[in-house]
Design a protein around this motif. Structure first.
Motif: not given
Lengths: 314, 325
Positions: B19-20, B277-281, B301-302, B286-289
């Motif tokens: 997990i990064d 950490p590792g929740a958004i793959r 990926a942006p 930042f997209a959810p907020r």
């Protein structure tokens, strides 16, 4: 430093006084009258009254305490009923064995517990740590007499390297007689060294997580220096305070060890005196043990002050 | 470049499913420059600084990828003592908690002299003399007296000065300061910031300054890197960042600053909370907020967009240079 030492010494004196009251009261609540123990069933009321007066037992209890405490302060602990000799000299006969045994044991505890605990902590998580910690767990768990019997079986009975019992005085046979105490002291050290080992290891692992250890590493000093200068010294604060109660444990385990190895020490004396109902000796030994225990704790407190500069302010 | 970090990735967890907690972080610090690394708690800024210093706790997070160059030398996998041995030890660090960062049972002088011994190769009286000099440099009065003191006899502000003195004993070309003023009173905070600024100028030292406080960044930094979810989402000169934030997260941070909301009954906040950490793959962390989130942000990926010389944002739809209110 000196005012601190004086304060601690004062507190020790108060504790000793409290302990002496408890010991004295304890002997007086034990069922039975020493007069009947001394004179037997056939004594006449006249004889009983005379002896009671001679021994001062007709005095108020406070006066009796003050007399006993006053004599104890001058080194007179009364007379042994069994030996018909001063208690102080009876205890002194056993003291040589017990003092040497305790000293050798503490040397083993420190020499085995602290360095091996340090190695286990530095190598924590490896097979070496698991092995050492496992061995420590084993020795902390098995009964003292079991370790003693196995040491006798291996080193005395089978290999014949060391004597299995008794202890002739070093004042008669020279320092070589210390070999008689080698197996007993190792027996006595085993559970205590194991506890100190585990405590050293746990304490070092705790300290290793401290912020100041990270600071030390950030300076660029070598890992072993970080351990020696920063982790070990702080970890020893916990370990040093454990020496106090290690000594208390030693007292009770010494009773068993001296019995297993037939040593003429205070531990065996106390067991025999209880069986003989020799109250003055029991009372005297308890008082001596309390004094030694208090002195050890005083020394621990002072050592703590030397290791931790923060103590003075508290 | 004094310090150059490229695609630094720090991971926790098993080798097979890492997990990064820091992913693909890159930044440069020039000579005498102060780079502010700003972000919320848990965004990976402290892990980044510990990785750069070679002080990641063991066992624990590890550097899984990327490269750290200190004055041209690769020091990525080296601990501080190994860097000193290799002759690349001129980096030092000060920490958030001055109260716990000094060894309680050793004298101040010894703790400074210890670093002097390692880095200057002198000991005894010479090391103590150097320690005295360093206390003067960090403006501790009665230096001779303080050398013999223990940490518990000093205040938090003084202890942080001692920490700075220890850091300076390493003769650093780069100083990492991880929230060095967060635990201090506001007045002491200002003094410490002033001291760091001054030392940076006098010693021509570069500073990587980590904080969550945009106000501190505005006072101190030359350049800023904004971190979110283990990534740097925007990098810019301090003026450009405050005048023209281009990432929606940076803009959100600005809008939350009390100084920009004088007289308001409630401070604005960024809705939601930072991802674990590792929740958004997939997509943008930042997209959810994000208030301006598009469908694309959730799946791709942006890109890292260079908006002008030295101004980059990790966003597919960056703000168009509007001034924050």
């Amino acid at each position: 430093m000196w005012s601190y030492a004086l304060k601690r010494a004062g507190a020790t004196a108060v504790t000793l006084w409290a302990a002496s009251v408890i010991i004295f009261a304890f002997i007086h609540v034990i069922p039975g009258d020493p007069i009947y123990v001394l004179l037997g069933d056939t004594a006449t009321p006249d004889q009983i009254d005379r002896l009671r007066h001679e021994l001062g037992l007709d005095q108020p209890i406070v006066v009796q305490y003050l007399q006993w405490a006053g004599h104890a302060l001058t080194g007179d602990l009364g007379r042994s009923i069994f030996f018909q000799a001063p208690v102080a000299s009876v205890i002194a006969d056993g003291a040589e064995t017990s003092i040497l045994l305790a000293t050798m044991t503490m040397v083993w505890v420190v020499l085995i517990g602290v360095p091996i605990g340090t190695i286990a902590a530095v190598r924590h998580g490896t097979w070496l740590d698991q092995g050492l910690s496992g061995a420590a767990m084993f020795f902390a768990s098995v009964p003292t007499f079991w370790v003693g019997l196995y040491l006798i079986l291996i080193f005395a009975a089978t290999l014949g390297w060391l004597p299995s019992s008794g202890y002739p005085s070093i004042f008669e046979g020279g320092l070589g007689n210390l070999r008689y105490l080698l197996l007993p002291s190792l027996t006595l050290a085993a559970p205590n060294a194991a506890l100190i080992l585990r405590l050293t290891r746990a304490s070092m692992l705790d300290v290793a997580r401290e912020d100041y250890v990270r600071t030390a590493r950030a300076k660029g000093i070598r890992p072993w220096q970080v351990v020696r200068r920063h982790i070990l010294r702080n970890a020893l604060l916990t370990v040093v305070s454990a020496f106090g109660f290690t000594f208390a444990a030693l007292m009770s385990e010494a009773v068993v060890t001296e019995t297993v190895f037939a040593l003429p020490g205070i531990g065996r004396l106390v067991v025999q005196s209880i069986l003989r109902r020799d109250y003055p000796v029991i009372q005297g030994i308890i008082l001596v043990i309390v004094v030694i225990y208090l002195i050890i704790n005083l020394l621990v407190d002072l050592a703590y002050r030397l290791l931790d500069p923060r103590v003075e302010l508290q | 470049m004094m310090l150059s970090v490229r695609d630094l990735t720090v991971s926790i967890g098993p080798e097979t499913a890492p997990i990064d907690i820091v992913s693909g972080v890159s930044f440069d610090i020039g000579k005498g420059e102060i780079l502010g690394l700003v972000g919320e708690s848990g965004c990976g800024k402290s892990m980044t600084s510990l990785a750069v210093m070679g002080l990641l706790p063991q066992p624990g997070p590890r550097i899984r990828g990327g490269r750290i160059d200190l004055v041209g030398a690769d020091v990525t996998q080296l601990q501080p003592w190994q860097r000193v041995e290799a002759g690349h030890g001129r980096i030092a660090m000060i920490f958030q908690e001055p109260m716990t960062s000094l060894n309680p049972v050793r004298r101040i002088g010894d703790q400074i002299a210890e670093a002097v011994r390692v880095h200057d190769g002198v000991s005894g009286a010479a090391a103590q003399a150097r320690a005295h000099e360093l206390l003067d440099l960090v403006r501790i009065p009665d230096a001779a007296l303080q050398l013999a003191a223990y940490p518990h006899q000093l205040s938090g502000g003084q202890r942080q000065r001692i920490m700075i003195a220890i850091a300076l004993a390493c003769r650093p070309q780069v100083l990492i300061a991880d929230e060095p003023t967060t635990a201090l009173d506001v007045t002491i905070q200002i003094q410490i910031l002033g001291l760091l600024r001054d030392l940076c100028n006098r010693l021509d030292m570069s500073i990587l300054f980590i904080t969550h406080d945009m106000g501190v960044i505005a006072q101190l930094a030359d350049r800023v890197a904004v971190m979110y979810g283990g990534r740097i989402v925007e990098t810019a000169d301090v003026g450009a960042l405050f005048n023209e934030p281009r990432h929606h997260y940076t803009r959100g941070l600005m809008d939350c600053m009390p100084a920009r909301n004088l007289g308001a009954r409630r401070l604005p906040t960024i809705a939601g909370q930072a991802p674990r950490p590792g929740a958004i793959r997939t997509g943008c962390v930042f997209a959810p907020r994000c208030a301006a989130v598009q469908d694309l942000c959730l799946v791709a990926a942006p890109p890292r967009i260079v908006l002008s010389e030295g101004h980059e944002a990790l966003c597919a739809f960056p703000l168009q240079g509007e001034r924050p209110s």
